[in-house]
Design an enzyme around this catalytic site. Structure first.
Site, mmCIF file in Angstrom:
data_model
loop_
_atom_site.group_PDB
_atom_site.id
_atom_site.type_symbol
_atom_site.label_atom_id
_atom_site.label_comp_id
_atom_site.label_asym_id
_atom_site.label_seq_id
_atom_site.Cartn_x
_atom_site.Cartn_y
_atom_site.Cartn_z
ATOM 1 N N LYS A 124 -0.482 4.591 0.312
ATOM 2 C CA LYS A 124 -1.116 5.805 -0.222
ATOM 3 C C LYS A 124 -0.285 6.461 -1.315
ATOM 4 C CE LYS A 124 -4.468 6.036 0.915
ATOM 5 N NZ LYS A 124 -5.519 5.082 0.432
ATOM 6 N N SER A 132 -2.781 11.915 2.624
ATOM 7 C CA SER A 132 -3.617 10.784 2.229
ATOM 8 C C SER A 132 -3.615 9.703 3.311
ATOM 9 C CB SER A 132 -3.126 10.211 0.899
ATOM 10 O OG SER A 132 -3.977 9.190 0.439
ATOM 11 N N HIS A 137 3.290 -3.440 0.603
ATOM 12 C CA HIS A 137 3.906 -2.189 1.053
ATOM 13 C C HIS A 137 5.180 -2.488 1.845
ATOM 14 C CE1 HIS A 137 0.359 -0.043 -0.174
ATOM 15 N NE2 HIS A 137 -0.402 -0.507 0.792
#
Length: 296
Positions: A48, A139, A109
């Site tokens: 995010k 988020s 990620h």
């Protein structure tokens, strides 16, 4: 092949000390043994933090601002997520990457110590984008509501406690951004800030082009800015994740692209939560030269 019921809303699993999405951990050897190509471009972020935005910008830079070329496939195929598992719902990141022509975009990620060693050996170019922790927390909370591969988040208050403790997929935001920032000292990593990209996209896109050794005219940069603006991307089915089945991403709970602003955290954090977060932030980030803006 597994059914969606077998992978949705499962608790996180630990992999080498890091909490990870349950289904991604299956056959982790595929990640450790992944062989990068010398011209791979790694797009890396904490979740995010503008990953899809950055991926589309890089794709546009590599294709000289040609929006039609950039519509050749959905973003999950153009910039596959390395750790995405083949869970019968969509192809694994590793398998998609094997199919993609060079130069490949590799999205991830992963914390630094989970990234396959081949990327460090080959000195692969990497672009890391970091976003302020408070907006990431908000988020990520909304993302948990709609992404059914993640555990249910509970209330906002409950989720914020988990986020602050690093008990979320990919672990601590603090450790993630600090370790990637430190790595810039020894590896070719372009370190960007989400807030800078929002405030001055032209300047940041030019940095990306220079890093990727691409010469782009101002007209092309302007095209990229338009094509990758939040409103354009939110309405672009190639990048807004509406191609994902509702069994995985439930857009009725929250859209994948929700607001795309800096400072939305102020609509969620109570005064007490903000004070507690600031105390933790000061402790966690002491000794790091990394600076963030929490609003524009």
């Amino acid at each position: 092949m597994v059914s969606s019921e077998e992978v949705v809303r499962k608790d996180l699993k630990m992999i080498h000390g890091h909490p990870m999405i349950h289904t991604f951990v299956f056959n982790w050897e595929r990640i450790e043994q992944f062989q990068c190509r010398p011209d791979d471009i790694v797009i890396t972020t904490y979740p995010k933090s503008g990953t899809t935005w950055l991926s589309e910008i890089v794709d546009m830079v590599l294709n000289d601002g040609d929006a039609e070329k950039c519509k050749r496939d959905v973003i999950t195929a153009k910039a596959p997520m390395l750790e995405m598992a083949d869970h019968g719902i969509r192809i694994s990141g590793v398998e998609q990457l094997k199919k993609n022509p060079s130069p490949r975009l590799v999205k991830t990620h992963l914390p630094i110590d989970l990234l396959p060693k081949s990327f460090w050996k080959n000195n692969s170019k990497m672009i890391y984008m970091a976003r302020n922790a408070k907006d990431v927390a908000v988020s990520y909370y909304h993302f948990h509501l709609m992404d059914r591969l993640l555990p249910l988040p509970g209330t906002w208050e409950e989720f914020l406690e988990k986020f602050m403790a690093g008990n979320v997929a990919y672990g601590s935001w603090f450790n993630h951004v600090k370790s990637w920032w430190k790595k810039t000292e020894e590896h070719p990593i372009l370190f960007l800030h989400y807030e800078d990209m929002k405030e001055n996209p032209k300047q940041e896109i030019k940095k990306i082009a220079t890093f990727l050794e691409k010469k782009l005219s101002n007209d092309i940069v302007d095209k990229i800015i338009h094509h990758t603006s939040f409103e354009t991307m939110k309405n672009n089915p190639m990048v807004n994740f509406t191609h994902m089945p509702s069994t995985v991403m439930d857009h009725s709970k929250s859209t994948f692209m929700r607001k795309g602003i800096a400072g939305d955290w102020k609509n969620y954090f109570t005064v007490a939560q903000n004070e507690k977060f600031d105390d933790l932030y000061e402790k966690q980030m002491s000794g790091s030269s990394l600076q963030f803006r929490t609003e524009l």
